[in-house]
Design an enzyme around this catalytic site. Structure first.
Site, PDB file in Angstrom:
ATOM      1  N   THR A   1      -3.296   4.377  -1.915  1.00  0.00           N
ATOM      2  CA  THR A   1      -4.542   5.299  -1.022  1.00  0.00           C
ATOM      3  C   THR A   1      -4.563   6.873  -1.319  1.00  0.00           C
ATOM      4  OG1 THR A   1      -3.959   3.680   0.849  1.00  0.00           O
ATOM      5  CG2 THR A   1      -5.001   5.876   1.451  1.00  0.00           C
TER       6      THR A   1
ATOM      7  N   GLN B   1       0.944  -1.244  -0.041  1.00  0.00           N
ATOM      8  CA  GLN B   1      -0.112  -0.026   0.187  1.00  0.00           C
ATOM      9  C   GLN B   1       1.069   1.316   0.027  1.00  0.00           C
ATOM     10  OE1 GLN B   1      -0.158   2.146   3.094  1.00  0.00           O
ATOM     11  NE2 GLN B   1      -1.342   3.453   2.048  1.00  0.00           N
TER      12      GLN B   1
ATOM     13  N   LYS C   1      -7.120   3.025  -3.416  1.00  0.00           N
ATOM     14  CA  LYS C   1      -7.770   2.713  -2.301  1.00  0.00           C
ATOM     15  C   LYS C   1      -8.372   3.950  -1.569  1.00  0.00           C
ATOM     16  CE  LYS C   1      -6.984   0.545   2.279  1.00  0.00           C
ATOM     17  NZ  LYS C   1      -7.536   1.627   3.115  1.00  0.00           N
TER      18      LYS C   1
ATOM     19  N   HIS D   1     -11.882   4.347   4.836  1.00  0.00           N
ATOM     20  CA  HIS D   1     -10.694   4.225   5.832  1.00  0.00           C
ATOM     21  C   HIS D   1     -11.033   4.022   7.349  1.00  0.00           C
ATOM     22  CE1 HIS D   1      -6.240   5.479   5.230  1.00  0.00           C
ATOM     23  NE2 HIS D   1      -6.211   5.378   6.502  1.00  0.00           N
TER      24      HIS D   1
ATOM     25  N   ARG E   1      -8.530  13.137  15.017  1.00  0.00           N
ATOM     26  CA  ARG E   1      -8.768  11.989  16.099  1.00  0.00           C
ATOM     27  C   ARG E   1      -8.722  12.489  17.423  1.00  0.00           C
ATOM     28  NH1 ARG E   1      -5.308   7.881  12.019  1.00  0.00           N
ATOM     29  NH2 ARG E   1      -6.361   8.403  10.051  1.00  0.00           N
TER      30      ARG E   1
ATOM     31  N   TYR F   1       1.287   5.451   0.041  1.00  0.00           N
ATOM     32  CA  TYR F   1       0.594   6.680   0.075  1.00  0.00           C
ATOM     33  C   TYR F   1       1.425   7.886  -0.793  1.00  0.00           C
ATOM     34  CZ  TYR F   1      -1.735   5.981   4.502  1.00  0.00           C
ATOM     35  OH  TYR F   1      -2.582   5.140   5.593  1.00  0.00           O
TER      36      TYR F   1
END
Length: 386
Positions: free
Chosen positions: A158, A130, A254, A278, A167, A132
């Site tokens: 992604t 994966q 993704k 996500h 968060r 970024y």
């Protein structure tokens, strides 16, 4: 570590909650904002029912599927996860080892605590990577070169982190840049001596794929550099075209929720997309992956392989995903709960076997001998009235 009496991923989650420091568990479980997207992911799955079909010969029922030209033992894989070794040192390696042994894909994250090269030696041809794309195109190109050299057969780019999400749990626990753990977090870690001892004896935590990228940087400067590489508000479809030209194998985009984006991905030559919010960790107002999946399948037809993640917890959820239009499914948090509750040796193997057995059980109840037989006709209420 004993595994008797553990029969569901929910049990694994409950046990992991007790055994891990609160900040670590919050990092795994938590999401963006008020965590409405996390709740939505689960509630939408729970609203879906599957219509059983009786008197079908399913004696030879199997969970095996073919995706991207490769036969796997089940239609699910290990999703990419950053800082997995927070749960236990060696988590990345243990998950990769179990995925190889049980023949499902292991997707290594750019933000993993273990680098591409040692994981490739474990996962071998079950390795996916994966990426970024980030703000530094040269860095992204180097990561792709390393993944290609390591033998990764599928690249997941992604695209759903243009900016870091808010968060709240992580901020309250001091897990942000710069790192400022609260007194509560420090005291809570002290109350988990087994976790603390393993962490102290394990390798130094960090995003291993970036360790040699900016030699001489201070720790804070390096962390800020990595943060910029994981998010990029300027990321656009031009970058995806560049990646498509550079990557010679299967390319998956993704983080797609919009049917228009799925069509654009197909036009640019992507082989598939991951329909994903996500895990509820980015846009809290985003819809659940499972609720937009049928519209994306309708829009793109068979032009793309559709992979779903976010909210999947058991074999029924995997079957619901496939019936709703997915070809494959990725799970993240449940694998970390398995390690947190049962350890490195048992946890990954137990959860893979559990999910596969649950799925086959569901397939037989639905009168299906293989995952590919699932379609919207098994959804209740019927898709036309949803």
């Amino acid at each position: 570590m004993p595994t008797k009496g553990i029969f569901t991923t929910r049990q694994m989650e409950d046990i992991a909650r007790k055994r891990l420091p609160r900040a670590v568990f919050d990092f795994i479980e938590g999401g963006a904002g008020a965590e409405l997207a996390i709740a939505r992911n689960r509630s939408r799955f729970e609203e879906i029912a599957l219509l059983p079909q009786a008197l079908c010969d399913c004696a030879a029922a199997s969970a095996e599927v073919t995706i991207f030209g490769r036969r796997y033992a089940a239609p699910f894989g290990v999703a990419p996860m950053g800082f997995a070794d927070l749960v236990r040192p060696g988590t990345d390696r243990a998950l990769a080892r179990a995925a190889k042994a049980r023949n499902i894909p292991y997707v290594l994250s750019t933000a993993a605590t273990t680098a591409i090269e040692p994981i490739s030696a474990i996962a071998q041809d079950n390795l996916w990577f994966q990426l970024y794309p980030g703000s530094d195109e040269a860095m992204a190109a180097r990561l792709m070169e390393r993944a290609l050299k390591a033998g990764a057969t599928t690249l997941l780019a992604t695209v759903d982190i243009p900016v870091p999400a808010k968060r709240v749990r992580d901020r309250m626990n001091g897990l942000a840049i710069p790192l400022r753990p609260s007194l509560r977090t420090i005291l809570d870690v002290a109350r988990h001596p087994a976790w603390l001892m393993r962490a102290a004896l394990g390798e130094r935590l960090g995003m291993a794929n970036f360790m040699d990228s900016k030699g001489g940087m201070s720790g804070l400067a390096h962390a800020e550099f990595v943060s910029r590489q994981l998010s990029c508000p300027a990321l656009d479809w031009r970058r995806i075209e560049t990646i498509r030209k550079a990557w010679p194998h299967h390319l998956v985009i993704k983080g797609i929720l919009n049917p228009r984006d799925a069509l654009t991905a197909a036009k640019l030559g992507a082989n598939g997309i991951v329909v994903s919010n996500h895990g509820g960790r980015q846009l809290d107002a985003a819809p659940a992956s499972i609720e937009v999946l049928p519209a994306i399948r309708e829009a793109c037809g068979d032009a793309l392989t559709l992979i779903l993640d976010s909210g999947v917890r058991n074999g029924d959820d995997i079957a619901k995903s496939l019936a709703s239009g997915a070809d494959f499914v990725l799970l993240g948090r449940p694998f970390l709960y398995a390690v947190g509750s049962m350890g490195l040796e048992h946890g990954p193997a137990v959860i893979i076997d559990m999910l596969r057995e649950e799925l086959v059980n569901t397939l037989i109840h639905l009168g299906c001998a293989a995952p590919g037989e699932l379609n919207r006709e098994f959804l209740w209420p019927p898709a036309t009235s949803r």
